[in-house]
Design an enzyme around this catalytic site. Structure first.
Site, PDB file in Angstrom:
ATOM      1  N   LYS A  53       0.840  -1.202   0.000  1.00  0.00           N
ATOM      2  CA  LYS A  53       0.000   0.000   0.000  1.00  0.00           C
ATOM      3  C   LYS A  53       0.871   1.248   0.000  1.00  0.00           C
ATOM      4  O   LYS A  53       0.601   2.217  -0.709  1.00  0.00           O
ATOM      5  CB  LYS A  53      -0.934  -0.016   1.224  1.00  0.00           C
ATOM      6  N   GLN A  97      -4.709  -1.371   9.741  1.00  0.00           N
ATOM      7  CA  GLN A  97      -4.617  -2.696   9.109  1.00  0.00           C
ATOM      8  C   GLN A  97      -5.225  -3.775  10.017  1.00  0.00           C
ATOM      9  O   GLN A  97      -4.891  -3.874  11.196  1.00  0.00           O
ATOM     10  CB  GLN A  97      -3.140  -3.020   8.805  1.00  0.00           C
ATOM     11  N   ASP A 120     -11.032   3.346   4.349  1.00  0.00           N
ATOM     12  CA  ASP A 120     -11.347   1.919   4.180  1.00  0.00           C
ATOM     13  C   ASP A 120     -12.854   1.705   4.042  1.00  0.00           C
ATOM     14  O   ASP A 120     -13.297   0.630   3.629  1.00  0.00           O
ATOM     15  CB  ASP A 120     -10.851   1.124   5.394  1.00  0.00           C
TER      16      ASP A 120
END
Ligand code: NDP
Length: 286
Positions: A53, A97, A120
Site C-alpha cells: 500500500k 490494518q 477503508d
C-alpha cells in the site's frame, strides 16, 4: 473460453488518473494527500499488505505516514493515536490494518476513525451511507469489483447477480453496489440451502468466501461474468481463488484470475479514497 479480466491493467490505468489528479492538487493548491497507516503486531501478511500500500502511495504522490506498534499495545493507547491522527491536518486518510490482536476490539478502533478520514469505508457512518445510496467512503474491494465490471463493459441492469459471502468488508457492500446498478441480487452464505443452484442462476457471480477452489466450474452458468475475490494459499505456496479457475474459464464469458484480478484493484481504490478524502478536506477549508 472466457476473457481473463486483467485487474493489473485496469488498476494501472486508474492509478495513472489518480496520479494526475494528485499532481494537479499539489500544483494548484499546494495540497498533498496524506495517508496514515497503522499496523499493530507482526503478522507477516499484514506487513506485506502495508508495504504494498505504501509503495502504491509513493507511486502516485500520496504521502504515507507509517505507525508500527507492538502487538502488546493497550487498546487505550491505540485509540489515543487514532484521535491524534483524526486531528492532524496533514493526514487525510487513516488505515488501520486488520486483523488487530485479540485484546483489542476492532469495531471500537474502526469507529474511532473520523468518518472524514475513513478511507477503508469500514466506519458505521460510511456503511450506512452506502446503504442509503449517499456520498460516503465505500469499501475498497467492493468498489474495485464494480470498476472491474465496468471496465469489461458488464451491463448489470436486470441481470441476476449472485454474491457468495456476506462479510461486512466484501459480500454485503458489493451486494448493495450491484443492487444500486439495478441487478437482481442474491446473497449466499454458509447456510444457503443449495449453493450450486444459486450459483447456476448467476449472470454475474462474485465469490468471497476464503475457501480454495470451492465453487466448481461446472456450477457456473455458461456466459456468466465471474469475479473471484478469494485469496488462498495452497500447500505448494501458490495462491488461488475461491473458484475452480481452469474449469470455470471454459464456461464463463469473463473471469478474474487470482492473483492479478481483484487484488490490484483493492489497493488502487484505497488511493482513490485517499485522494477523495484530501479533496473533501480542501473543499471544507476553502
Ligand atoms: P469472511 O471470512 O469475513 O467471510 C466469509 C464469508 O463466506 C462468510 O459470509 C461465510 O458465511 C461465507 N462462507 C464460508 N464458507 C462458505 C460456504 N461453504 N458456502 C457459502 N458461503 C460460505 O471473509 P472476507 O469476506 O473477509 O474474505 C473472503 C475472501 O476474500 C478471503 O479469501 C479473503 O482473503 C479475500 N479477500 C480478498 C481481498 C482482495 O483484495 N483480493 C480483499 C478482502 C478479502 P457465514 O457468514 O454464514 O459464515
Amino acid at each position: 473460453m472466457a476473457a481473463i479480466i486483467d485487474g493489473k491493467a485496469v488498476a494501472k490505468e486508474v492509478q495513472k488518473q489518480i496520479k494526475e489528479e494528485v499532481e494537479g492538487l499539489e500544483r494548484r493548491w499546494g495540497w498533498v494527500p496524506g495517508l496514515a497507516v497503522v499496523l499493530v503486531g507482526d503478522d507477516p501478511a499484514s506487513h506485506i499488505y502495508v508495504r504494498n500500500k505504501e509503495k502504491a502511495c509513493r507511486e502516485v504522490g500520496i504521502k504515507s505516514f507509517e505507525h508500527l506498534l507492538p502487538a502488546t499495545i493497550p487498546e487505550k493507547e491505540l485509540l489515543t493515536l487514532v484521535h491524534q491522527l483524526n486531528k492532524d491536518n496533514d493526514i487525510h486518510g487513516i488505515l488501520v490494518q486488520l486483523p488487530l490482536p485479540p485484546h483489542i476490539h476492532a469495531e471500537k478502533v474502526l469507529e474511532a476513525v473520523s468518518p472524514y478520514k475513513d478511507i477503508d469505508g469500514f466506519h458505521p457512518m460510511s456503511q450506512g451511507m452506502l446503504l442509503l445510496g449517499g456520498d460516503g467512503f465505500r469499501p475498497c474491494t467492493p468498489m474495485g469489483i464494480m470498476k472491474l465490471l465496468a471496465a469489461v463493459g458488464c451491463e448489470l441492469k436486470g441481470k441476476n447477480a449472485v454474491v457468495v459471502g456476506r462479510s461486512n468488508i466484501v459480500g454485503k457492500p458489493v451486494a448493495l453496489m450491484l443492487l444500486e446498478k439495478h441487478a437482481t441480487v442474491t446473497i449466499c452464505h454458509s447456510r444457503t440451502a443449495s449453493l450450486r443452484d444459486e450459483v447456476g442462476r448467476a449472470d454475474v457471480l462474485v465469490v468471497a468466501i476464503g475457501k480454495a477452489r470451492f465453487v466448481r466450474g461446472d456450477w457456473i452458468k455458461p456466459g456468466a461474468v465471474v469475479i473471484d475475490v478469494g485469496v488462498n494459499r495452497l500447500p505448494s505456496g501458490k495462491l488461488c481463488g475461491d473458484v475452480e479457475f481452469e474449469s470455470a474459464k471454459d464456461r464463463a464469458a469473463a473471469i478474474t484470475p487470482v492473483p492479478g484480478g481483484v487484488g490490484p484493484m483493492t489497493i488502487c481504490m484505497l488511493l482513490y479514497n485517499t485522494l477523495k478524502a484530501a479533496k473533501d478536506a480542501l473543499q471544507r477549508r476553502r
